[in-house]
Design a protein around this motif. Structure first.
Motif, PDB file in Angstrom:
ATOM      1  N   VAL A   1       8.744  10.220   2.926  1.00  0.00           N
ATOM      2  CA  VAL A   1       7.367   9.893   2.551  1.00  0.00           C
ATOM      3  C   VAL A   1       6.707   8.874   3.473  1.00  0.00           C
ATOM      4  N   MET A   2       7.484   8.121   4.257  1.00  0.00           N
ATOM      5  CA  MET A   2       6.851   7.111   5.105  1.00  0.00           C
ATOM      6  C   MET A   2       7.716   6.775   6.315  1.00  0.00           C
ATOM      7  N   LYS A   3       7.050   6.214   7.309  1.00  0.00           N
ATOM      8  CA  LYS A   3       7.710   5.714   8.512  1.00  0.00           C
ATOM      9  C   LYS A   3       7.446   4.213   8.588  1.00  0.00           C
ATOM     10  N   VAL A   4       8.521   3.431   8.674  1.00  0.00           N
ATOM     11  CA  VAL A   4       8.412   1.974   8.696  1.00  0.00           C
ATOM     12  C   VAL A   4       8.857   1.478  10.065  1.00  0.00           C
ATOM     13  N   ARG A   5       8.004   0.686  10.686  1.00  0.00           N
ATOM     14  CA  ARG A   5       8.322   0.108  11.992  1.00  0.00           C
ATOM     15  C   ARG A   5       8.544  -1.397  11.813  1.00  0.00           C
TER      16      ARG A   5
ATOM     17  N   VAL B   1       3.412   0.522   8.593  1.00  0.00           N
ATOM     18  CA  VAL B   1       3.896   1.535   7.655  1.00  0.00           C
ATOM     19  C   VAL B   1       2.938   2.719   7.709  1.00  0.00           C
ATOM     20  N   THR B   2       3.481   3.899   7.959  1.00  0.00           N
ATOM     21  CA  THR B   2       2.692   5.124   8.011  1.00  0.00           C
ATOM     22  C   THR B   2       3.116   6.029   6.866  1.00  0.00           C
TER      23      THR B   2
ATOM     24  N   PHE C   1       4.902  -0.038  -0.423  1.00  0.00           N
ATOM     25  CA  PHE C   1       3.871   0.475   0.474  1.00  0.00           C
ATOM     26  C   PHE C   1       3.622   1.925   0.076  1.00  0.00           C
ATOM     27  N   GLY C   2       2.542   2.178  -0.662  1.00  0.00           N
ATOM     28  CA  GLY C   2       2.346   3.554  -1.089  1.00  0.00           C
ATOM     29  C   GLY C   2       1.069   3.777  -1.856  1.00  0.00           C
ATOM     30  N   PRO C   3       0.956   4.957  -2.464  1.00  0.00           N
ATOM     31  CA  PRO C   3      -0.278   5.340  -3.167  1.00  0.00           C
ATOM     32  C   PRO C   3      -0.388   4.672  -4.528  1.00  0.00           C
TER      33      PRO C   3
END
Length: 648
Positions: free
Chosen positions: A102-106, A117-118, A343-345
């Motif tokens: 669901v996400m990419k964390v850098r 966070v994408t 980090f999300g909806p």
């Protein structure tokens, strides 16, 4: 020169001479103490030979005795911070990328922070008005997360801000359900600040949008200065993600929860800057946007928090700059702090499942503005369950909203029917009401007219508020829908006919200018909703004005101004909300015509006469007798008072 002036000059001279002697002795004492301290710490006056933990510092200069500005600065940093922190201050940061479904964390070793966070399942509106860019939770360059504390260095205490140092990172550890990132900031031999991030991959949204964050103080106690807390500074700037800046800004703020409270607090909406100092403990702080939030959760609470935001300009591509300053308690026995990031909806089904360590809800679902009291209950226990149930079987949101509107109309139909019957009764007794108005035209007889009017209502079996109460009962449902649609992320990106996004306004025409109180575009759903409101208002006026003459003065406001007001108000609102209100008005009009065909005024009149005959033979209660006697006494007192005034 008089005697007083001479005495003053002499005194000034004595003071100056005494201060000079005192200063020279203090300087001599300082030099002796400095020499003794340097003798005990020869590393401060000799070139430092870095060990394996200070390789970064060794790569900068070969000897601290080199006469260059960098070597002088580094020597000063080593003297103040020690070898390890000086090396960390000059090391180059690197990035670590971890992702799940669901996400990419850098992550960045510079400060040991989450740099970006994408979200993979959502897109944002670009500058050209197209939704083709992935959601970035915040601007990477604006990301800051800083721990501040004091360490001992000789006779001094040195403040450490972690954002100024580069951590060392271990290889990412992968398990079946998570990926673990470890970073360390060495402070001294055998002492380090360790960060541990856990990104989950369990195919469970309530876990996969969470990043657990643990801070460990490894061997730090001997080096920590005397302090009761560790400071935390968190800030970032969020992109503008939605189509309308004004509407998105209205839902964007800083929210927080005080432990034990059954609700949350926020800074409320503002088009400028706002801040608040929270003196009590805080469980979590959220940088909240309309549909997405970044939340920092303290598993053992923050001591206090100072939160703020500043609104960006509408054409900047940004929405708000957020900041929060907190503190956590510290003692010499403290070894670890446990935090979590979300980090999300802002999705109800996800947020309501996030609990604390004891399994109690953190109430993150309250980030979705569903209203207070009974309005919130209607949203949580009626609207959302029905909406989620229909989504499992019906792919079209147009049909879902239509079915939802029909179900709600069926639920409130008994109230609507009762309201219509009450209005029908009022129409039937209108000739008798007109007769009473003609019988008592004077203001002096208002009380007697009111008394006979109430007797007429009672004889006919009419409750004067019978037409209003059912409508008031329906009001919480209408307000609940008003809160639900603009904040429902499920509608985001869903299209219906000409509307490409039911969570935002639909536009069939972009105007080259802006109309005050209306906007620079034409929303067709808002226009159709306003026309249906006009039709419903006109029909309601025709029905009530014949029964209640006092409603005649409300024609302009009710029939004409209300639709115009609704058009201007809803032009920037969610097209899904306008579509629902359009359906609600059309269904109400159809329901009214159906009830008219079903209800026979003649039969109602016959029932009213039968009730009136029964009322004649019915003995009055003690309360009714006392009420009538009280009304007669008040009327008599009123008349006697007026007669006395005329005689005077």
């Amino acid at each position: 020169m008089d005697k007083k002036s001479i005495i003053g000059i002499v005194l000034i001279g004595i003071l100056f001479f005494g201060f000079t002697i005192y200063s020279s002795r203090q300087q001599q004492k300082y030099q002796e103490e400095l020499a003794a301290y340097q003798a005990a710490h020869p590393e401060l006056t000799q070139p430092v030979v870095p060990d394996s933990s200070a390789v970064a510092a060794a790569s900068v200069v070969e000897s601290l005795g080199a006469a260059t500005p960098d070597s002088t600065r580094l020597a000063r940093e080593v003297a103040v911070l020690g070898d390890f922190l000086a090396a960390a201050k000059n090391a180059a940061p690197q990035e670590i990328v971890v992702e799940n479904d669901v996400m990419k964390v850098r992550f960045s070793t510079g400060g040991g922070i989450v740099r970006s966070v994408t979200l993979k399942d959502y897109t944002r509106y670009g500058r050209q008005g197209e939704r083709n860019e992935p959601i970035e939770m915040f601007v990477p360059e604006s990301a800051k997360f800083d721990l501040s504390f004091f360490i001992k260095n000789g006779l001094n205490n040195v403040k450490v801000n972690t954002s100024e140092y580069t951590f060392t990172a271990d290889p990412v550890v992968r398990t079946d359900t998570a990926q673990i990132v470890r970073m360390r900031l060495p402070v001294a031999e055998g002492a380090a600040l360790e960060y541990r991030y856990v990104v989950y991959d369990e195919a469970t949204p309530s876990r996969d949008y969470l990043v657990d964050y643990t801070v460990r103080l490894v061997g730090m106690a001997p080096y920590m200065a005397n302090q009761s807390s560790i400071g935390i500074a968190w800030s970032n700037t969020s992109y503008r993600n939605e189509r309308g800046f004004k509407n998105e800004n209205m839902y964007t703020t800083v929210a927080y929860r005080v432990p034990g409270e059954g609700s949350i607090d926020d800074l409320s909406m503002s088009e400028g800057a706002k801040e608040e100092k929270i003196s009590s403990s805080v469980e979590w702080i959220a940088f909240k946007q309309q549909f997405f939030s970044s939340v920092l959760i303290a598993r053992d609470d923050f001591l206090y928090a100072d939160v703020a935001y500043d609104t960006a300009s509408p054409d900047s591509g940004l929405i708000k700059a957020f900041s929060a300053t907190m503190a956590v308690p510290y003692t010499a026995q403290t070894e670890q702090y446990d935090f979590s990031f979300y980090f999300g909806p802002n999705k109800y089904a996800v947020l309501k499942k996030i609990d604390d360590a004891q399994g109690q809800s953190l109430l993150l679902d309250r980030l979705i503005p569903m209203g207070w009291g009974i309005i919130g209950w209607v949203s949580r226990w009626l609207v959302i369950p029905v909406f989620d149930f229909l989504r499992q079987y019906i792919p079209s949101f147009g049909w879902i909203i239509l079915i939802l509107a029909i179900l709600i109309k069926i639920i409130v139909s008994p109230l609507t029917y009762k309201s219509y019957i009450s209005q029908a009764k009022m129409r039937i007794i209108k000739p008798e009401i007109d007769a009473l108005n003609a019988k008592y035209p004077k203001q002096d007889d208002a009380m007697k007219k009111q008394q006979e009017m109430m007797a007429l209502y009672k004889k006919a079996g009419i409750n004067p508020l019978g037409g209003c109460i059912p409508m008031l009962i329906q009001l919480p449902i209408l307000i609940a829908m008003f809160r639900f649609f603009p904040s429902s992320i499920e509608l985001r990106g869903q299209s219906l006919w000409w509307a490409h996004d039911l969570s935002s306004y639909d536009s069939i025409l972009n105007l080259p200018f802006s109309i005050p109180f209306y906007g620079d575009h034409v929303s067709l759903f808002a226009l159709l909703m306003a026309l249906s409101t006009f039709g419903f208002s006109y029909m309601s006026y025709q029905q009530t004005a014949s029964a209640q003459p006092q409603m005649a003065g409300m024609k302009f406001m009710m029939v004409y101004m209300m639709p115009v007001f609704m058009l201007c108000w809803f032009n920037d609102y969610s097209s899904g909300l306008c579509y629902y209100y359009l359906l609600f008005n059309l269904l109400t009009i159809a329901q009214t015509f159906l009830i008219r065909r079903m209800v026979d005024d003649g039969k109602i009149h016959a029932v009213m006469e039968a009730n009136a005959n029964k009322a004649k033979n019915k003995k009055k209660s003690k309360f009714q007798l006392r009420y009538e006697e009280l009304m007669r006494q008040q009327e008599a007192q009123s008349r006697s008072g007026k007669k006395g005034t005329k005689r005077k």
